[in-house]
Design an enzyme around this catalytic site. Structure first.
Site, PDB file in Angstrom:
ATOM      1  N   PRO A   9       0.787  -1.219   0.000  1.00  0.00           N
ATOM      2  CA  PRO A   9       0.000   0.000   0.000  1.00  0.00           C
ATOM      3  C   PRO A   9       0.824   1.277   0.000  1.00  0.00           C
ATOM      4  CG  PRO A   9      -0.140  -1.129   2.115  1.00  0.00           C
ATOM      5  CD  PRO A   9       0.516  -2.073   1.160  1.00  0.00           C
ATOM      6  N   ASN A  10       0.332   2.220  -0.776  1.00  0.00           N
ATOM      7  CA  ASN A  10       0.880   3.578  -0.855  1.00  0.00           C
ATOM      8  C   ASN A  10       2.208   3.681  -1.603  1.00  0.00           C
ATOM      9  OD1 ASN A  10      -1.291   4.842   0.640  1.00  0.00           O
ATOM     10  ND2 ASN A  10      -0.480   3.754   2.419  1.00  0.00           N
ATOM     11  N   ARG A  17       4.365  10.978  -1.909  1.00  0.00           N
ATOM     12  CA  ARG A  17       4.240  10.796  -0.460  1.00  0.00           C
ATOM     13  C   ARG A  17       5.567  11.077   0.244  1.00  0.00           C
ATOM     14  NH1 ARG A  17       4.551   4.386   1.246  1.00  0.00           N
ATOM     15  NH2 ARG A  17       3.901   5.321   3.215  1.00  0.00           N
ATOM     16  N   TYR A  22      10.825   8.934   1.479  1.00  0.00           N
ATOM     17  CA  TYR A  22      10.760   8.023   0.328  1.00  0.00           C
ATOM     18  C   TYR A  22      11.364   8.585  -0.956  1.00  0.00           C
ATOM     19  CZ  TYR A  22       7.566   5.823   3.613  1.00  0.00           C
ATOM     20  OH  TYR A  22       7.033   5.251   4.732  1.00  0.00           O
ATOM     21  N   ASN A  73       8.159  -5.365  -0.666  1.00  0.00           N
ATOM     22  CA  ASN A  73       8.014  -4.271   0.277  1.00  0.00           C
ATOM     23  C   ASN A  73       6.531  -4.215   0.619  1.00  0.00           C
ATOM     24  OD1 ASN A  73       7.717  -1.916   1.685  1.00  0.00           O
ATOM     25  ND2 ASN A  73       8.906  -0.642   0.273  1.00  0.00           N
ATOM     26  N   ALA A  76       2.969  -0.688   4.940  1.00  0.00           N
ATOM     27  CA  ALA A  76       2.514  -0.731   6.328  1.00  0.00           C
ATOM     28  C   ALA A  76       2.093  -2.135   6.764  1.00  0.00           C
ATOM     29  CB  ALA A  76       1.363   0.247   6.529  1.00  0.00           C
ATOM     30  N   GLU A  97      13.163  -8.860   1.851  1.00  0.00           N
ATOM     31  CA  GLU A  97      12.295  -7.757   2.303  1.00  0.00           C
ATOM     32  C   GLU A  97      13.031  -6.434   2.055  1.00  0.00           C
ATOM     33  OE1 GLU A  97      12.129  -7.789   6.569  1.00  0.00           O
ATOM     34  OE2 GLU A  97      10.658  -6.167   6.687  1.00  0.00           O
ATOM     35  N   HIS A  99      12.748  -2.114   2.389  1.00  0.00           N
ATOM     36  CA  HIS A  99      12.095  -0.866   2.797  1.00  0.00           C
ATOM     37  C   HIS A  99      12.925   0.297   2.290  1.00  0.00           C
ATOM     38  CE1 HIS A  99       9.256  -3.063   5.150  1.00  0.00           C
ATOM     39  NE2 HIS A  99      10.271  -3.761   5.650  1.00  0.00           N
ATOM     40  N   ARG A 106      12.664   5.001  12.756  1.00  0.00           N
ATOM     41  CA  ARG A 106      11.357   5.662  12.752  1.00  0.00           C
ATOM     42  C   ARG A 106      10.518   5.233  13.972  1.00  0.00           C
ATOM     43  NH1 ARG A 106       8.920   5.420   6.882  1.00  0.00           N
ATOM     44  NH2 ARG A 106       7.568   7.009   7.833  1.00  0.00           N
TER      45      ARG A 106
HETATM   46  C1  DQA Z   1       8.038   1.284   4.002  1.00  0.00           C
HETATM   47  C2  DQA Z   1       8.072   1.545   5.513  1.00  0.00           C
HETATM   48  C3  DQA Z   1       6.715   1.273   6.143  1.00  0.00           C
HETATM   49  O1  DQA Z   1       6.774   1.514   7.539  1.00  0.00           O
HETATM   50  C4  DQA Z   1       5.664   2.188   5.536  1.00  0.00           C
HETATM   51  O2  DQA Z   1       4.400   1.916   6.089  1.00  0.00           O
HETATM   52  C5  DQA Z   1       5.645   2.126   4.059  1.00  0.00           C
HETATM   53  C6  DQA Z   1       6.912   2.067   3.334  1.00  0.00           C
HETATM   54  C7  DQA Z   1       9.350   1.669   3.322  1.00  0.00           C
HETATM   55  O3  DQA Z   1       9.514   1.326   2.148  1.00  0.00           O
HETATM   56  O4  DQA Z   1      10.197   2.327   3.925  1.00  0.00           O
HETATM   57  O5  DQA Z   1       4.597   2.226   3.429  1.00  0.00           O
HETATM   58  O6  DQA Z   1       7.825  -0.097   3.802  1.00  0.00           O
END
Ligand code: DQA
Length: 148
Positions: A9-10, A17, A22, A73, A76, A97, A99, A106
């Site tokens: 998501p996102n 964002r 990011y 990735n 959240a 994984e 990020h 964070r």
């Molecule tokens: C994320 C880190 C997560 O905590 C966050 O909710 C994201 C992006 C990252 O790529 O740093 O959506 O996975």
């Protein structure tokens, strides 16, 4: 060799964002980077993104028997989803994984990662370069040399 790269998501909002976390690259820029890297490595890649937890479970299940490794990735859902962890454990494919941000620096609620329990490696804080790095790790692993 075929890799699946899954974004949660996102991550389709990259470039818009929270650029402090990011960066300014868009999701399309990320896909272009991953596809260019796949060419360099001589592997096939499938890139998928969804904002929905069940879709991410479906993507992981669809990799079974069709792909050799997964870069994920989960956004959240990293911090909440046992279903995504269970899907990864079900297919039992090598998984890295990623990020984009430095999650370890964070909020407290970002310090839990369920998917990590199924990951051979976690890459954080390398921006979108973490994805090609994850692909390198998977290819090295699948070719037999297992970097830790
Ligand atoms: C994320 C880190 C997560 O905590 C966050 O909710 C994201 C992006 C990252 O790529 O740093 O959506 O996975």
């Amino acid at each position: 060799m075929k890799l699946m790269v899954i974004n949660g998501p996102n991550l389709n909002m990259l470039g818009i964002r929270e650029p402090a976390h990011y960066g300014r690259e868009t999701y399309q820029d990320l896909i272009a980077k991953i596809e260019a890297h796949a060419k360099i490595l001589g592997v096939e890649v499938t890139c998928l993104q969804s904002n929905h937890e069940g879709d991410l479970v479906d993507f992981i299940q669809s990799a079974y028997g069709t792909h050799d490794g997964i870069v994920i990735n989960p956004g959240a859902y990293t911090h909440t989803s046992i279903a995504i962890l269970d899907a990864a454990k079900s297919v039992s494919l090598p998984l890295v994984e990623v990020h984009i941000s430095k999650v370890e620096e964070r909020e407290d609620f970002r310090q839990v990662s369920y998917i990590r329990l199924a990951a051979m490696k976690t890459i954080t804080g390398h921006g979108t370069d973490g994805y090609p790095e994850a692909m390198d790790l998977l290819v090295a692993h699948l070719k037999g040399g297992v970097p830790s």
